[in-house]
Design a protein around this motif. Structure first.
Motif, PDB file in Angstrom:
ATOM      1  N   TYR A 335       0.242  -2.886   7.549  1.00  0.00           N
ATOM      2  CA  TYR A 335      -0.113  -2.495   6.186  1.00  0.00           C
ATOM      3  C   TYR A 335       0.979  -2.965   5.226  1.00  0.00           C
ATOM      4  CZ  TYR A 335      -3.930   0.566   7.739  1.00  0.00           C
ATOM      5  OH  TYR A 335      -5.089   1.055   8.273  1.00  0.00           O
ATOM      6  N   ILE A 336       0.561  -3.305   4.018  1.00  0.00           N
ATOM      7  CA  ILE A 336       1.496  -3.803   3.016  1.00  0.00           C
ATOM      8  C   ILE A 336       1.428  -2.940   1.763  1.00  0.00           C
ATOM      9  CG2 ILE A 336       1.432  -6.189   3.835  1.00  0.00           C
ATOM     10  CD1 ILE A 336      -0.583  -6.815   1.642  1.00  0.00           C
ATOM     11  N   HIS A 337       2.494  -2.974   0.989  1.00  0.00           N
ATOM     12  CA  HIS A 337       2.520  -2.227  -0.262  1.00  0.00           C
ATOM     13  C   HIS A 337       1.463  -2.786  -1.219  1.00  0.00           C
ATOM     14  CE1 HIS A 337       3.992  -0.732  -4.173  1.00  0.00           C
ATOM     15  NE2 HIS A 337       4.500   0.272  -3.459  1.00  0.00           N
ATOM     16  N   TYR A 338       0.758  -1.903  -1.914  1.00  0.00           N
ATOM     17  CA  TYR A 338      -0.386  -2.299  -2.715  1.00  0.00           C
ATOM     18  C   TYR A 338      -0.021  -3.299  -3.812  1.00  0.00           C
ATOM     19  CZ  TYR A 338      -4.598  -1.939  -5.564  1.00  0.00           C
ATOM     20  OH  TYR A 338      -5.727  -2.231  -6.266  1.00  0.00           O
ATOM     21  N   GLU A 339       1.148  -3.146  -4.408  1.00  0.00           N
ATOM     22  CA  GLU A 339       1.552  -4.029  -5.504  1.00  0.00           C
ATOM     23  C   GLU A 339       2.551  -5.095  -5.051  1.00  0.00           C
ATOM     24  OE1 GLU A 339       3.024  -1.585  -8.620  1.00  0.00           O
ATOM     25  OE2 GLU A 339       1.034  -0.939  -9.294  1.00  0.00           O
ATOM     26  N   ASN A 340       3.544  -4.693  -4.240  1.00  0.00           N
ATOM     27  CA  ASN A 340       4.606  -5.633  -3.852  1.00  0.00           C
ATOM     28  C   ASN A 340       4.196  -6.571  -2.721  1.00  0.00           C
ATOM     29  OD1 ASN A 340       6.206  -4.269  -5.719  1.00  0.00           O
ATOM     30  ND2 ASN A 340       7.053  -2.892  -4.177  1.00  0.00           N
ATOM     31  N   LEU A 341       3.132  -6.213  -1.976  1.00  0.00           N
ATOM     32  CA  LEU A 341       2.646  -7.019  -0.852  1.00  0.00           C
ATOM     33  C   LEU A 341       3.721  -7.214   0.220  1.00  0.00           C
ATOM     34  CD1 LEU A 341       0.633  -9.792  -2.783  1.00  0.00           C
ATOM     35  CD2 LEU A 341      -0.121  -7.521  -2.041  1.00  0.00           C
ATOM     36  N   THR A 342       4.541  -6.194   0.437  1.00  0.00           N
ATOM     37  CA  THR A 342       5.597  -6.251   1.448  1.00  0.00           C
ATOM     38  C   THR A 342       5.271  -5.314   2.604  1.00  0.00           C
ATOM     39  OG1 THR A 342       6.807  -4.566   0.191  1.00  0.00           O
ATOM     40  CG2 THR A 342       7.416  -6.866  -0.184  1.00  0.00           C
ATOM     41  N   PRO A 343       5.686  -5.670   3.834  1.00  0.00           N
ATOM     42  CA  PRO A 343       5.437  -4.808   4.999  1.00  0.00           C
ATOM     43  C   PRO A 343       6.368  -3.600   4.986  1.00  0.00           C
ATOM     44  CG  PRO A 343       6.646  -6.766   5.670  1.00  0.00           C
ATOM     45  CD  PRO A 343       6.331  -6.939   4.214  1.00  0.00           C
ATOM     46  N   VAL A 344       5.868  -2.458   4.561  1.00  0.00           N
ATOM     47  CA  VAL A 344       6.705  -1.292   4.271  1.00  0.00           C
ATOM     48  C   VAL A 344       7.250  -0.640   5.535  1.00  0.00           C
ATOM     49  CG1 VAL A 344       6.723   1.008   3.241  1.00  0.00           C
ATOM     50  CG2 VAL A 344       5.529  -0.868   2.086  1.00  0.00           C
ATOM     51  N   LEU A 464       0.409   8.462   5.235  1.00  0.00           N
ATOM     52  CA  LEU A 464       1.380   7.439   4.875  1.00  0.00           C
ATOM     53  C   LEU A 464       0.823   6.468   3.832  1.00  0.00           C
ATOM     54  CD1 LEU A 464       3.000   6.619   8.342  1.00  0.00           C
ATOM     55  CD2 LEU A 464       3.999   7.914   6.451  1.00  0.00           C
ATOM     56  N   GLN A 465      -0.476   6.193   3.910  1.00  0.00           N
ATOM     57  CA  GLN A 465      -1.089   5.325   2.900  1.00  0.00           C
ATOM     58  C   GLN A 465      -0.930   5.925   1.505  1.00  0.00           C
ATOM     59  OE1 GLN A 465      -5.069   4.223   5.112  1.00  0.00           O
ATOM     60  NE2 GLN A 465      -4.717   2.781   3.444  1.00  0.00           N
ATOM     61  N   LYS A 466      -1.143   7.218   1.405  1.00  0.00           N
ATOM     62  CA  LYS A 466      -1.030   7.881   0.112  1.00  0.00           C
ATOM     63  C   LYS A 466       0.434   7.985  -0.319  1.00  0.00           C
ATOM     64  CE  LYS A 466      -5.185  10.730   0.783  1.00  0.00           C
ATOM     65  NZ  LYS A 466      -5.699  12.112   0.939  1.00  0.00           N
ATOM     66  N   ALA A 467       1.316   8.298   0.628  1.00  0.00           N
ATOM     67  CA  ALA A 467       2.716   8.523   0.287  1.00  0.00           C
ATOM     68  C   ALA A 467       3.445   7.227  -0.058  1.00  0.00           C
ATOM     69  CB  ALA A 467       3.435   9.225   1.446  1.00  0.00           C
ATOM     70  N   PRO A 472      -4.295  -1.891   4.215  1.00  0.00           N
ATOM     71  CA  PRO A 472      -4.420  -3.004   5.157  1.00  0.00           C
ATOM     72  C   PRO A 472      -4.308  -4.341   4.450  1.00  0.00           C
ATOM     73  CG  PRO A 472      -6.100  -1.344   5.591  1.00  0.00           C
ATOM     74  CD  PRO A 472      -5.428  -0.953   4.310  1.00  0.00           C
ATOM     75  N   ASP A 473      -3.703  -5.301   5.092  1.00  0.00           N
ATOM     76  CA  ASP A 473      -3.447  -6.606   4.488  1.00  0.00           C
ATOM     77  C   ASP A 473      -4.727  -7.249   3.984  1.00  0.00           C
ATOM     78  OD1 ASP A 473      -2.299  -8.892   3.655  1.00  0.00           O
ATOM     79  OD2 ASP A 473      -1.513  -9.530   5.589  1.00  0.00           O
ATOM     80  N   ASN A 474      -5.798  -7.193   4.776  1.00  0.00           N
ATOM     81  CA  ASN A 474      -7.052  -7.849   4.377  1.00  0.00           C
ATOM     82  C   ASN A 474      -7.716  -7.136   3.200  1.00  0.00           C
ATOM     83  OD1 ASN A 474      -7.598  -5.604   5.925  1.00  0.00           O
ATOM     84  ND2 ASN A 474      -9.501  -6.431   6.761  1.00  0.00           N
TER      85      ASN A 474
END
Length: 479
Positions: A335-344, A464-467, A472-474
């Protein structure tokens, strides 16, 4: 409507597909930047302790570079044959199965990369603090705290911005090259001034202990680790069939020459005893040649080490993420950050482990663990060359390493490992236990994962998605 949707999907797919953008020179720069980190500034002490003389120690540095050459040839064949990213994780997984790929990722996440991250952080701290506390050594607690700060800051950079971490990596590449060229230039200046006594009797005080020599070889191999990192970005390299073999061979040869010259330069201003007792060899060298450089050299060495630290974080979190997409690690790893697109999640895990390694270990012991794990992986990569020739004989091989390269590399790595098992069993045993500890994890959580774990995992993922604002990347790709 259907045609419109198909067109949109095609555009989305095209827009999210990264096209090759690394030229041959960019590939060489990437590899040289990955290889040259803190090793040349911290390993001279360990290599010299194991050999006793300049003559034998410089041979160890050169031999370690030559040992990597057949390994580079093996990876050149693998990289031109398999264009999928993931590097030796992909090769090992394809050659030996999912369990082997899992052990590779497990050992890399738990041991190898956190150790490198810790060593880079500690090296940067020592060199930055040395001028402040000179002529005494910096306080151990101060070194540890500053190393932890560096690791946390660069972890945060990788969390917030991929572009920012890439810019930092590119900038530190020049600091690496400048540091080595400065060392070599100062060494040449010293020779002109007549400081070449050690070269008139290079093998004086040589130690012939097989135990110490084998450990010196393992420590000497550490500065060359990273020559296989371009395989992690093989999909982004232009004309990989041509450029990958050239890049990987050029980088290892250039690094060997630079290391040999920089290491030799130390002896134009320092005695073997000075090198064996100095915590910051490059700083002591610069101060002896021209004292004001004692404040300049640490800055460039620290930046170089921090570039290596950032590169290790940047690459391991992406391997972590790929394994999550493959199902060998929790899917939330991808999963990646919604805005930064980084693997958190991978960034957080590796940052925490790096800090723990700093707090519970020391550089010499970490190097011992690191050498075993790193070169065991390269050994398996060389073995996979022979495996693929039997299982995939019809796949095109634009570059063929021949039979000698994998055989020589396998024999060399096996011999060094065997000697270290005899003379340095504790460190090797720790490394083996860390590696094998992944087997029950793989059996329980990958092969025979209980339904209760899946149910609990789904609730944790949702939280964790909310926090952390991760998706998901796709999902993000097709927003």
């Amino acid at each position: 409507m259907k045609q419109h949707n198909e067109t949109k999907e095609e555009k989305d797919t095209e827009s999210t597909t990264e096209k090759p953008k690394l030229s041959l020179m960019s590939g060489i720069a990437l590899l040289v930047g990955s290889i040259i980190g803190s090793g040349i500034f911290i390993s001279p002490r360990g290599v010299l302790l194991g050999t006793g003389s300049y003559g034998l120690s410089i041979l160890v540095w050169i031999v370690c570079g030559l040992i990597c050459v057949p390994g580079c040839l093996c990876y050149a064949e693998l990289g031109t044959m398999i264009h999928s990213s993931g590097g030796d994780y992909t090769y090992i997984k394809m050659a030996f199965g999912d369990w082997a790929g899992f052990l590779r990722v497990w050992s890399e996440i738990c041991c190898v990369r956190p150790a490198i991250i810790a060593v880079c952080g500690i090296t940067a701290s020592i060199y930055l603090l040395q001028p402040i506390y000179s002529p005494c050594s910096p306080p151990h607690l101060a070194v540890l705290l500053l190393a932890c700060f560096f690791i946390l800051m660069l972890t945060l950079l990788n969390l917030c911005s991929t572009r920012g971490s890439v810019i930092w990596q590119n900038g530190t590449f020049y600091a690496k090259i400048f540091s080595l060229l400065l060392l070599i230039s100062l060494g040449a200046f010293q020779l002109v001034r007549g400081h070449y006594d050690v070269f008139t009797s290079p093998f004086e005080n040589t130690q012939t202990s097989v135990k110490k020599l084998s450990i010196a070889l393992y420590i000497g191999l550490f500065p060359y680790s990273g020559w296989n990192y371009l395989s992690n970005a093989i999909e982004e390299l232009k004309q990989p069939e041509r450029n990958f073999p050239i890049a990987i061979m050029t980088s290892i040869i250039a690094s060997t020459v630079l290391y040999a010259l920089a290491y030799s330069a130390y002896f134009t201003a320092l005695t073997p005893f000075n090198i064996m007792t100095a915590d910051a060899v490059a700083v002591s060298f610069a101060e002896n040649v021209y004292r004001p450089l004692g404040f300049i050299m640490p800055l460039f060495v620290s930046i170089s080490a921090l570039g290596g630290l950032n590169g290790q974080i940047f690459s391991i979190v992406r391997m972590f993420s790929v394994a999550g997409r493959d199902g060998l690690l929790p899917t939330i790893s991808a999963y990646i950050h919604y805005e930064n697109l980084t693997p958190v999640i991978p960034c957080i895990v590796e940052g925490i482990l790096g800090v723990l390694y700093v707090l519970v270990g020391d550089a010499d012991r970490l190097l011992g663990y690191l050498s075993f794990s790193t070169w065991l992986v390269c050994l398996c990569g060389a073995i996979s060359v022979l495996v693929f020739r039997r299982t995939m004989p019809d796949v095109a091989r634009p570059f063929n390493a021949g039979i000698a390269a994998p055989v020589i590399f396998i024999i060399a790595m096996t011999a060094l490992t065997f000697v270290n098992v005899i003379f340095n069993p504790v460190d090797i045993l720790v490394g083996v236990l860390i590696l094998l500890s992944g087997l029950p994890i793989y059996w329980i959580f990958v092969l025979r994962r209980p339904k209760l774990v899946d149910k609990f995992s789904r609730s944790v993922v949702l939280y964790l998605q909310k926090a952390l604002l991760i998706v998901p990347d796709n999902d993000k790709q097709h927003d």
